[in-house]
Design a protein around this motif. Structure first.
Motif, PDB file in Angstrom:
ATOM      1  N   GLY A 157      -2.277   8.290  18.012  1.00 46.65           N
ATOM      2  CA  GLY A 157      -1.939   7.659  17.168  1.00 46.65           C
ATOM      3  C   GLY A 157      -2.768   5.934  17.004  1.00 46.65           C
ATOM      4  N   THR A 158      -3.410   5.627  18.029  1.00 43.04           N
ATOM      5  CA  THR A 158      -4.320   4.042  18.321  1.00 43.04           C
ATOM      6  C   THR A 158      -5.634   4.418  17.273  1.00 43.04           C
ATOM      7  OG1 THR A 158      -5.091   3.960  19.619  1.00 43.04           O
ATOM      8  CG2 THR A 158      -3.022   2.740  19.525  1.00 43.04           C
ATOM      9  N   LEU A 159      -6.201   5.988  17.764  1.00 44.09           N
ATOM     10  CA  LEU A 159      -7.562   6.081  16.963  1.00 44.09           C
ATOM     11  C   LEU A 159      -7.539   6.587  15.310  1.00 44.09           C
ATOM     12  CD1 LEU A 159      -8.686   8.469  19.966  1.00 44.09           C
ATOM     13  CD2 LEU A 159     -10.185   6.461  19.087  1.00 44.09           C
ATOM     14  N   LEU A 160      -5.765   7.606  15.177  1.00 47.39           N
ATOM     15  CA  LEU A 160      -5.894   7.632  13.871  1.00 47.39           C
ATOM     16  C   LEU A 160      -5.749   6.623  13.040  1.00 47.39           C
ATOM     17  CD1 LEU A 160      -4.644   9.751  11.859  1.00 47.39           C
ATOM     18  CD2 LEU A 160      -2.954   9.503  12.123  1.00 47.39           C
ATOM     19  N   SER A 161      -4.924   5.401  14.332  1.00 48.43           N
ATOM     20  CA  SER A 161      -4.618   3.763  12.975  1.00 48.43           C
ATOM     21  C   SER A 161      -5.557   3.387  13.006  1.00 48.43           C
ATOM     22  CB  SER A 161      -3.964   2.956  13.817  1.00 48.43           C
ATOM     23  OG  SER A 161      -3.246   2.134  13.345  1.00 48.43           O
ATOM     24  N   ALA A 162      -6.673   3.138  14.176  1.00 48.42           N
ATOM     25  CA  ALA A 162      -8.195   3.019  14.054  1.00 48.42           C
ATOM     26  C   ALA A 162      -8.866   3.740  12.153  1.00 48.42           C
ATOM     27  CB  ALA A 162      -8.593   2.264  14.892  1.00 48.42           C
ATOM     28  N   ALA A 163      -8.743   4.775  12.425  1.00 50.98           N
ATOM     29  CA  ALA A 163     -10.159   4.976  11.543  1.00 50.98           C
ATOM     30  C   ALA A 163      -9.852   4.829   9.769  1.00 50.98           C
ATOM     31  CB  ALA A 163      -9.624   7.320  12.184  1.00 50.98           C
ATOM     32  N   THR A 164      -8.317   5.420  10.006  1.00 52.33           N
ATOM     33  CA  THR A 164      -8.051   5.343   8.959  1.00 52.33           C
ATOM     34  C   THR A 164      -7.266   3.746   8.018  1.00 52.33           C
ATOM     35  OG1 THR A 164      -5.309   5.675   9.128  1.00 52.33           O
ATOM     36  CG2 THR A 164      -6.590   7.546   9.129  1.00 52.33           C
ATOM     37  N   GLY A 165      -7.425   2.382   9.057  1.00 50.98           N
ATOM     38  CA  GLY A 165      -6.779   1.629   8.495  1.00 50.98           C
ATOM     39  C   GLY A 165      -5.252   0.839   8.395  1.00 50.98           C
ATOM     40  N   ILE A 166      -4.601   1.410   8.907  1.00 49.79           N
ATOM     41  CA  ILE A 166      -3.300   1.795   8.786  1.00 49.79           C
ATOM     42  C   ILE A 166      -2.518   0.406   9.284  1.00 49.79           C
ATOM     43  CG2 ILE A 166      -0.887   2.662   9.395  1.00 49.79           C
ATOM     44  CD1 ILE A 166      -2.020   5.561   9.505  1.00 49.79           C
ATOM     45  N   ALA A 167      -3.120   0.383  10.203  1.00 48.91           N
ATOM     46  CA  ALA A 167      -2.177  -1.040  11.538  1.00 48.91           C
ATOM     47  C   ALA A 167      -2.595  -2.214   9.925  1.00 48.91           C
ATOM     48  CB  ALA A 167      -2.956  -1.045  12.367  1.00 48.91           C
ATOM     49  N   ASP A 168      -4.153  -1.885   8.898  1.00 48.02           N
ATOM     50  CA  ASP A 168      -4.489  -3.447   7.840  1.00 48.02           C
ATOM     51  C   ASP A 168      -3.861  -3.213   6.725  1.00 48.02           C
ATOM     52  OD1 ASP A 168      -4.876  -5.718  10.265  1.00 48.02           O
ATOM     53  OD2 ASP A 168      -6.759  -3.955  10.058  1.00 48.02           O
ATOM     54  N   ARG A 169      -3.279  -1.810   6.281  1.00 49.10           N
ATOM     55  CA  ARG A 169      -3.185  -1.793   5.168  1.00 49.10           C
ATOM     56  C   ARG A 169      -1.178  -1.150   5.211  1.00 49.10           C
ATOM     57  NH1 ARG A 169      -6.742   3.907   3.937  1.00 49.10           N
ATOM     58  NH2 ARG A 169      -8.759   3.242   3.565  1.00 49.10           N
ATOM     59  N   PHE A 170      -0.758  -1.405   5.808  1.00 49.31           N
ATOM     60  CA  PHE A 170       1.150  -1.495   5.565  1.00 49.31           C
ATOM     61  C   PHE A 170       1.232  -2.319   6.313  1.00 49.31           C
ATOM     62  CE2 PHE A 170      -0.212   2.929   4.747  1.00 49.31           C
ATOM     63  CZ  PHE A 170      -0.025   2.948   3.496  1.00 49.31           C
ATOM     64  N   PRO A 171       2.874  -2.923   5.555  1.00 51.96           N
ATOM     65  CA  PRO A 171       3.084  -4.133   6.844  1.00 51.96           C
ATOM     66  C   PRO A 171       3.474  -2.979   8.443  1.00 51.96           C
ATOM     67  CG  PRO A 171       4.221  -4.111   4.627  1.00 51.96           C
ATOM     68  CD  PRO A 171       3.035  -2.832   4.612  1.00 51.96           C
ATOM     69  N   PRO A 172       3.273  -4.177   9.224  1.00 51.68           N
ATOM     70  CA  PRO A 172       3.353  -3.641  10.646  1.00 51.68           C
ATOM     71  C   PRO A 172       5.124  -3.715  10.839  1.00 51.68           C
ATOM     72  CG  PRO A 172       2.723  -6.429  10.912  1.00 51.68           C
ATOM     73  CD  PRO A 172       2.969  -5.604   9.141  1.00 51.68           C
ATOM     74  N   GLU A 173       5.330  -4.183   9.946  1.00 52.02           N
ATOM     75  CA  GLU A 173       7.446  -4.630  10.336  1.00 52.02           C
ATOM     76  C   GLU A 173       7.679  -2.025   9.792  1.00 52.02           C
ATOM     77  OE1 GLU A 173       6.427  -8.346   9.769  1.00 52.02           O
ATOM     78  OE2 GLU A 173       6.168  -5.826   8.775  1.00 52.02           O
ATOM     79  N   ARG A 174       7.764  -1.756   8.492  1.00 49.30           N
ATOM     80  CA  ARG A 174       7.473  -0.742   8.216  1.00 49.30           C
ATOM     81  C   ARG A 174       6.926  -0.063   9.242  1.00 49.30           C
ATOM     82  NH1 ARG A 174       6.302   0.002   2.572  1.00 49.30           N
ATOM     83  NH2 ARG A 174       7.725  -2.188   2.176  1.00 49.30           N
ATOM     84  N   ILE A 175       5.874  -0.055   9.541  1.00 50.01           N
ATOM     85  CA  ILE A 175       5.062   1.202  10.927  1.00 50.01           C
ATOM     86  C   ILE A 175       5.913   0.884  11.459  1.00 50.01           C
ATOM     87  CG2 ILE A 175       3.283   1.358  11.895  1.00 50.01           C
ATOM     88  CD1 ILE A 175       1.388  -0.190  10.294  1.00 50.01           C
ATOM     89  N   PHE A 176       6.836  -0.478  12.468  1.00 49.92           N
ATOM     90  CA  PHE A 176       7.128   0.121  13.782  1.00 49.92           C
ATOM     91  C   PHE A 176       9.132   0.283  13.463  1.00 49.92           C
ATOM     92  CE2 PHE A 176      10.363  -2.451  16.641  1.00 49.92           C
ATOM     93  CZ  PHE A 176       9.098  -2.270  17.597  1.00 49.92           C
ATOM     94  N   ILE A 177       9.350  -0.097  12.442  1.00 57.94           N
ATOM     95  CA  ILE A 177      10.638   0.838  12.282  1.00 57.94           C
ATOM     96  C   ILE A 177      10.433   1.995  12.746  1.00 57.94           C
ATOM     97  CG2 ILE A 177      12.473   1.012  10.812  1.00 57.94           C
ATOM     98  CD1 ILE A 177      11.689  -1.814   9.856  1.00 57.94           C
TER      99      ILE A 177
END
Length: 426
Positions: free
Chosen positions: A65-85
């Motif tokens: 999951g973290t590799l996918l997030s790092a490769a796609t930049g999801i962690a910095d593209r979407f609000p962290p609140e939305r990803i968390f929920i």
């Protein structure tokens, strides 16, 4: 103006408290099988080695999951609140649904793998939300956040103690309910479906403008190269990797070490309670470390905790076989083994480029958890045959971690101060 500032501080404080509690509830998914090790192993017909792989499934899922997030930049593209929920709700559902199916180890492993993937949207996003809101006090706030991760990890043991007469499935169901509650808390502070608050959107736009004015060398350069080009960021990440070799493997075998220390005479409730207290001792370690770090700096606290936990790893098998002494040593080890974690996270966040904070933290988590999979699986297998002496397998982690973080301890470059933070004079 003073009234406005006071109100802003109260709002920020309430948001940080909600994030910390949500992290506690969400991360209770992580080690929920450990709270039901006896009943679950019997239900699955799993050997200790197979159960170790079941624990590792969550770690492997988290890594993916973290590799996918790092490769796609999801962690910095979407609000962290939305990803968390979204991640909390998915993880809660996956952790619940497999308990209703057949007792098939492969199916449970797959479910726990995807619970790990969902946790990649909980733990790093909790850190990012804290860094965004606490800013000048992010180190202390991260200490509370990791303290709640520790309490979340210990929670299945508490659920096991409280519900000793209930079926083992109740521990999974309780963890899933807590994760749902965590998503509700984040929804409350973000104004609904995880959209960033109005103030945060303004900050995001400002950050984007700042990113546009980065140096020509940074334009078009891969994010990972930008991150690891910085010597101090590398030191924080590899120091964290050494810490992670020890941390989760230790947590995974705490119930086994407790049983060996006090024997079966304490009963299942007593054993589960003792295991909970050993792991939960890390809460005090995180909080106290955060307080001390405000005076000494995070690198000094991380180095002291890493050295202390390494020392406990070395001496534990040599202690006399006296129950109270062994339990006290385990509690001290539990206190030290996690106290460095929030400081490594704060150091990595500070030395990463501001616009890559989420990716930097995610990459650090991915590497650390990849290391932890190996130590968990190997230690779970060896401890059955060799007993407490098997924990010496964990000793290289603190040693190599201390070597890796030398630049931070011996000659740290001061990171860029955050808004509202005073620069300490050396």
């Amino acid at each position: 103006m003073a009234v406005s500032q006071s109100r802003s501080r109260r709002v920020t404080g309430a948001a940080v408290l909600s994030i910390v509690l949500a992290q506690w509830f969400g991360t209770s998914l992580w080690f929920s099988p450990s709270g039901a090790v006896e009943g679950l192993s019997t239900w699955l017909g799993a050997t200790p080695g197979q159960f170790g792989w079941l624990i590792a499934a969550t770690q492997i899922g988290f890594i993916c999951g973290t590799l996918l997030s790092a490769a796609t930049g999801i962690a910095d593209r979407f609000p962290p609140e939305r990803i968390f929920i979204v991640s909390s709700l998915i993880g809660a559902g996956l952790n619940f649904v497999w308990t209703l199916g057949p007792s098939e180890l492969t199916l449970v492993w797959i479910s726990r793998f995807f619970v790990g993937v969902s946790l990649a949207g909980i733990y790093p996003m909790g850190m990012k939300m804290i860094v965004k809101r606490a800013q000048a006090k992010s180190g202390q706030a991260l200490a509370w956040l990791v303290a709640m991760l520790t309490l979340g990890t210990a929670m299945p043991q508490l659920l096991s103690a409280v519900g000793a007469s209930l079926p083992w499935q109740s521990i999974m169901w309780g963890s899933s309910a807590l994760a749902v509650l965590g998503s509700v808390l984040i929804a409350m502070i973000s104004g609904g479906w995880g959209g960033a608050p109005r103030q945060s959107r303004g900050v995001t736009r400002a950050s984007a403008a700042s990113t546009a004015m980065t140096s020509p060398r940074a334009v078009g350069e891969p994010a990972l190269r930008r991150l690891f080009r910085d010597r101090m960021f590398r030191a924080a990440v590899f120091g964290y990797a050494g810490h992670m070799w020890e941390l989760y493997a230790f947590w995974a075998v705490v119930p086994t070490l407790v049983i060996a220390a006090v024997g079966e005479k304490s009963g299942s409730t007593g054993l589960a309670t003792t295991s909970f207290l050993v792991i939960a001792a890390g809460v005090a370690g995180c909080v106290l470390g955060g307080i001390i770090a405000r005076r000494t700096g995070g690198a000094a606290v991380a180095a002291a905790a890493l050295a202390g936990s390494g020392l406990m790893c070395l001496i534990y098998p040599l202690l006399p076989d006296v129950g109270p002494i062994l339990v006290a040593a385990l509690a001290l080890w539990g206190f030290l083994v996690i106290a460095d974690s929030p400081q490594f996270s704060d150091l990595a966040a500070r030395y990463a480029p501001a616009e890559l904070t989420g990716t930097g933290l995610t990459v650090m988590n991915s590497l650390g958890f990849a290391v932890s999979v190996i130590s968990i699986v190997v230690l779970q297998s060896l401890i059955v045959s060799f007993g407490a002496v098997a924990v010496w397998l964990l000793l290289p982690g603190p040693v190599l971690g201390l070597l890796a973080m030398r630049p931070l301890v011996l000659g740290p470059r001061s990171p860029q101060p955050r808004p509202g933070e005073r620069i300490r004079r050396r």
